[in-house]
Design an enzyme around this catalytic site. Structure first.
Site, PDB file in Angstrom:
ATOM      1  N   LYS A  27      -6.277  -2.249  -1.139  1.00 36.22           N
ATOM      2  CA  LYS A  27      -6.792  -3.355  -1.960  1.00 36.22           C
ATOM      3  C   LYS A  27      -6.810  -4.654  -1.155  1.00 36.22           C
ATOM      4  O   LYS A  27      -7.784  -5.412  -1.212  1.00 36.22           O
ATOM      5  CB  LYS A  27      -5.943  -3.505  -3.233  1.00 36.22           C
ATOM      6  CG  LYS A  27      -6.184  -2.385  -4.233  1.00 36.22           C
ATOM      7  CD  LYS A  27      -5.125  -2.338  -5.329  1.00 36.22           C
ATOM      8  CE  LYS A  27      -5.336  -1.098  -6.203  1.00 36.22           C
ATOM      9  NZ  LYS A  27      -4.249  -0.867  -7.159  1.00 36.22           N
ATOM     10  N   GLN A  87       1.119  -2.908  -9.664  1.00 33.12           N
ATOM     11  CA  GLN A  87       0.909  -1.537  -9.181  1.00 33.12           C
ATOM     12  C   GLN A  87       1.819  -0.567  -9.950  1.00 33.12           C
ATOM     13  O   GLN A  87       3.025  -0.746  -9.996  1.00 33.12           O
ATOM     14  CB  GLN A  87       1.196  -1.470  -7.676  1.00 33.12           C
ATOM     15  CG  GLN A  87       0.880  -0.128  -7.039  1.00 33.12           C
ATOM     16  CD  GLN A  87      -0.595   0.253  -7.098  1.00 33.12           C
ATOM     17  OE1 GLN A  87      -1.472  -0.545  -6.839  1.00 33.12           O
ATOM     18  NE2 GLN A  87      -0.866   1.489  -7.441  1.00 33.12           N
ATOM     19  N   ASP A 104      -6.999  -5.399 -14.146  1.00 37.56           N
ATOM     20  CA  ASP A 104      -6.809  -3.946 -14.235  1.00 37.56           C
ATOM     21  C   ASP A 104      -7.264  -3.412 -15.594  1.00 37.56           C
ATOM     22  O   ASP A 104      -7.399  -2.212 -15.790  1.00 37.56           O
ATOM     23  CB  ASP A 104      -5.330  -3.587 -14.018  1.00 37.56           C
ATOM     24  CG  ASP A 104      -5.110  -2.772 -12.756  1.00 37.56           C
ATOM     25  OD1 ASP A 104      -6.094  -2.239 -12.208  1.00 37.56           O
ATOM     26  OD2 ASP A 104      -3.950  -2.651 -12.321  1.00 37.56           O
TER      27      ASP A 104
END
Length: 282
Positions: free
Chosen positions: A51, A95, A118
């Site tokens: 990322k 994450q 997200d």
């Protein structure tokens, strides 16, 4: 049989993002993404690195907050509060998975919905199910972008999704429903899985179990989207589909790696850019 090349499309999307980031920077705005990484899970570290590299390629500012495995939940929430208040950060990403002692729901709900790139906050999740604009989780968004790029008709199709997680299966089902497909969502308690998969015009699999889907489970001319990713003891990266034997039956199929994975990262960058544009227009 045609390969759905997520890698090539992701590169194309990155090129578009880079030029849009350039336009924004002339207005004095640089899109910013903050990633929180707890512990030292190798797979998570690898995703976070990918990322960060993608942000660098497209001109998005990115920062990673690395935290020890035993971090207190309150400290983690304080960091999120700080990032929510930071005007230069457009996207916040935690994450997953988080260590057992941390309440994942509380953490995801702490992220400001307008920075939830997200798409896991219940606010954004609800908007997907209501077919309203919001942030869509990156993997489902990537799957739809890939199918649309190859001009695959979704309306009226039987779509079977194996794996009903909040991160992939459920939101993906909602996106297909919004495109007027008929949805079957299968999971660990589904009886007679093959009866469902055999009926799929579009079969999406997101379980993380190598070779779960065999050629007996797929009908001729199906479109197969393999979202799972596993590393075999040999070091080989594979998906949930027995690619070698299933591919000849398919009209379209995604490879692993090089299919949905790159699209997930491209979609995350698209969400971050979208958030930055909203900031620019305020």
């Amino acid at each position: 049989m045609q390969i759905l090349d997520g890698k090539a499309l992701a590169q194309q999307i990155e090129t578009e993002i880079k030029s849009e980031v350039g336009v924004l920077s002339q207005k004095g705005i640089t899109p910013g993404l903050a990633v929180i990484l707890v512990g030292n899970d190798p797979a998570s570290q690898s995703y976070v690195n990918m990322k960060a590299k993608a942000c660098k390629r497209t001109g998005i500012y990115s920062i990673t907050h690395e935290m020890p495995e035993n971090i207190a939940q309150d400290s983690l929430l304080q960091t999120i509060t700080m990032l929510n208040a930071n005007p230069n950060i457009d996207g916040i990403l935690v994450q997953l998975p988080l260590p057992k002692h941390i309440d994942t729901t509380a953490v995801l709900e702490a992220i400001a919905p307008h920075k939830d790139v997200d798409g896991f906050h219940p606010f954004n999740m609800g908007r997907i199910f209501a077919n309203l604009a919001g942030f869509v989780p990156a993997t489902p968004m990537g799957v739809l972008s890939l199918l649309k790029h190859y001009k695959i008709e979704i309306q009226g199709k039987n779509v079977v999704i194996v794996g009903a997680s909040n991160i992939v299966g459920k939101p993906l089902g909602a996106l297909f429903l919004n495109e007027n497909a008929t949805i079957t969502l299968c999971h660990i308690y589904t009886q007679d899985l093959i009866a469902h998969t055999k009926n799929a015009d579009i079969l999406c699999v997101a379980v993380g179990k190598p070779n779960l889907i065999t050629k007996e489970m797929v009908k001729q001319g199906a479109i197969v989207v393999d979202i799972g990713i596993s590393k075999l003891p040999s070091g080989q990266i594979v998906g949930d589909v027995d690619f070698e034997n299933v591919a000849p039956l398919c009209e379209f199929i995604t490879p692993v790696p090089g299919g949905v994975g790159p699209m997930t990262i491209a979609s995350l960058l698209q969400n971050t850019l979208k958030s930055a544009k909203l900031r620019a227009n305020h």
